[in-house]
Design a protein around this motif. Structure first.
Motif, PDB file in Angstrom:
ATOM      1  N   GLY A   1      -5.249  -7.871  -8.980  1.00 36.03           N
ATOM      2  CA  GLY A   1      -4.814  -6.564  -9.869  1.00 36.03           C
ATOM      3  C   GLY A   1      -5.378  -6.765 -11.098  1.00 36.03           C
ATOM      4  O   GLY A   1      -5.772  -7.766 -11.597  1.00 36.03           O
ATOM      5  N   LYS A   2      -5.364  -5.611 -11.870  1.00 36.73           N
ATOM      6  CA  LYS A   2      -6.006  -5.701 -13.223  1.00 36.73           C
ATOM      7  C   LYS A   2      -5.030  -5.988 -14.222  1.00 36.73           C
ATOM      8  O   LYS A   2      -5.512  -6.760 -15.192  1.00 36.73           O
ATOM      9  N   LYS A   3      -3.810  -5.772 -14.186  1.00 35.17           N
ATOM     10  CA  LYS A   3      -2.639  -6.023 -15.040  1.00 35.17           C
ATOM     11  C   LYS A   3      -1.708  -6.883 -14.406  1.00 35.17           C
ATOM     12  O   LYS A   3      -1.389  -7.056 -13.205  1.00 35.17           O
TER      13      LYS A   3
ATOM     14  N   ASP B   1       1.494  -5.322 -13.083  1.00 34.92           N
ATOM     15  CA  ASP B   1       1.405  -4.875 -11.664  1.00 34.92           C
ATOM     16  C   ASP B   1       1.498  -6.053 -10.568  1.00 34.92           C
ATOM     17  O   ASP B   1       2.343  -5.706  -9.768  1.00 34.92           O
TER      18      ASP B   1
ATOM     19  N   LYS C   1       0.896  -1.167   0.054  1.00 34.25           N
ATOM     20  CA  LYS C   1      -0.059   0.076  -0.026  1.00 34.25           C
ATOM     21  C   LYS C   1       0.870   1.288  -0.089  1.00 34.25           C
ATOM     22  O   LYS C   1       0.449   2.230  -0.677  1.00 34.25           O
TER      23      LYS C   1
ATOM     24  N   GLU D   1       3.747   1.663  -1.608  1.00 37.32           N
ATOM     25  CA  GLU D   1       4.223   1.809  -2.971  1.00 37.32           C
ATOM     26  C   GLU D   1       3.061   2.353  -4.066  1.00 37.32           C
ATOM     27  O   GLU D   1       3.419   2.775  -5.113  1.00 37.32           O
ATOM     28  N   LYS D   2       1.896   2.372  -3.414  1.00 35.32           N
ATOM     29  CA  LYS D   2       0.777   2.941  -4.135  1.00 35.32           C
ATOM     30  C   LYS D   2       0.374   1.992  -5.600  1.00 35.32           C
ATOM     31  O   LYS D   2       0.360   2.889  -6.551  1.00 35.32           O
ATOM     32  N   MET D   3       0.794   0.941  -5.489  1.00 36.44           N
ATOM     33  CA  MET D   3       0.428   0.045  -6.572  1.00 36.44           C
ATOM     34  C   MET D   3      -1.152  -0.129  -6.933  1.00 36.44           C
ATOM     35  O   MET D   3      -1.995  -0.040  -5.978  1.00 36.44           O
ATOM     36  N   LYS D   4      -1.299  -0.444  -7.929  1.00 35.26           N
ATOM     37  CA  LYS D   4      -2.655  -0.758  -8.381  1.00 35.26           C
ATOM     38  C   LYS D   4      -3.040  -1.907  -8.103  1.00 35.26           C
ATOM     39  O   LYS D   4      -3.656  -2.721  -9.161  1.00 35.26           O
ATOM     40  N   VAL D   5      -3.044  -2.550  -6.910  1.00 34.46           N
ATOM     41  CA  VAL D   5      -3.411  -3.960  -6.909  1.00 34.46           C
ATOM     42  C   VAL D   5      -4.193  -3.827  -5.510  1.00 34.46           C
ATOM     43  O   VAL D   5      -4.042  -2.933  -4.522  1.00 34.46           O
ATOM     44  N   GLN D   6      -4.661  -4.907  -4.890  1.00 30.27           N
ATOM     45  CA  GLN D   6      -5.486  -5.225  -3.531  1.00 30.27           C
ATOM     46  C   GLN D   6      -4.753  -6.123  -2.951  1.00 30.27           C
ATOM     47  O   GLN D   6      -4.568  -7.309  -3.432  1.00 30.27           O
TER      48      GLN D   6
END
Length: 161
Positions: free
Chosen positions: A132-134, A137, A113, A115-120
């Motif tokens: 995550g979507k990608k 990521d 969190k 690192e502000k990555m676009k994952v949960q």
């Protein structure tokens, strides 16, 4: 949605093989002739016995060497304090770490969190699920977790695309 799990598992078959190699080496080494040195594998622990603290340390060093040779991380072992045993021998209980502990899982989730990555990242029992979507990521998260300093070896399983 792509996902994977961060787990900490120890291959118990390889651990059993490593302990058996240590037993074989103890019986054949000259410096252990006539000593009460031994090692025994339990369900989640290993018990090492030596005549004195030096022999006990030698047994644990042999174990560490055999683990490395069998591609097991020595970090998966937690060494207890040597205790006095019967017949003026020393005993040490070595615990085999399995699963991601709660505090380590929280540390991993916090690092992701931060690192502000676009994952949960979600803690699920003794593992951490990352979605995550990608796919890129998720691979970035894997690289981030590999770079972390942890008290046990971590692996990535159940990668779904």
């Amino acid at each position: 949605m792509p996902s994977f799990d961060i787990v900490s598992e120890t291959d118990m078959q390889e651990m059993s093989n490593a302990v058996n190699q240590v037993i074989k080496e103890i019986t054949t080494r000259y410096d252990f002739k006539g000593s009460k040195a031994s090692i025994e594998l339990g369900d989640q622990s290993i018990t090492a016995i030596g005549d004195d603290i030096n022999k006990l340390n030698t047994v644990t060093e042999i174990l560490r060497a055999k683990l490395v040779r069998r591609n097991l991380e020595p970090k998966c072992l937690e060494y207890g304090d040597p205790q006095d045993a019967s017949g003026s021998t020393k005993r040490q209980v070595i615990t085999i770490k399995q699963g991601v502990s709660t505090e380590l899982a929280k540390k991993i989730v916090k690092k992701i969190k931060d690192e502000k990555m676009k994952v949960q990242a979600a803690i699920q029992g003794d593992q951490v699920r990352v979605t995550g979507k990608k796919r890129d990521d998720l691979q970035a998260v894997m690289a981030l977790v590999r770079g972390m300093d942890t008290d046990r070896p971590l692996s990535f399983t159940n990668f779904r695309d």
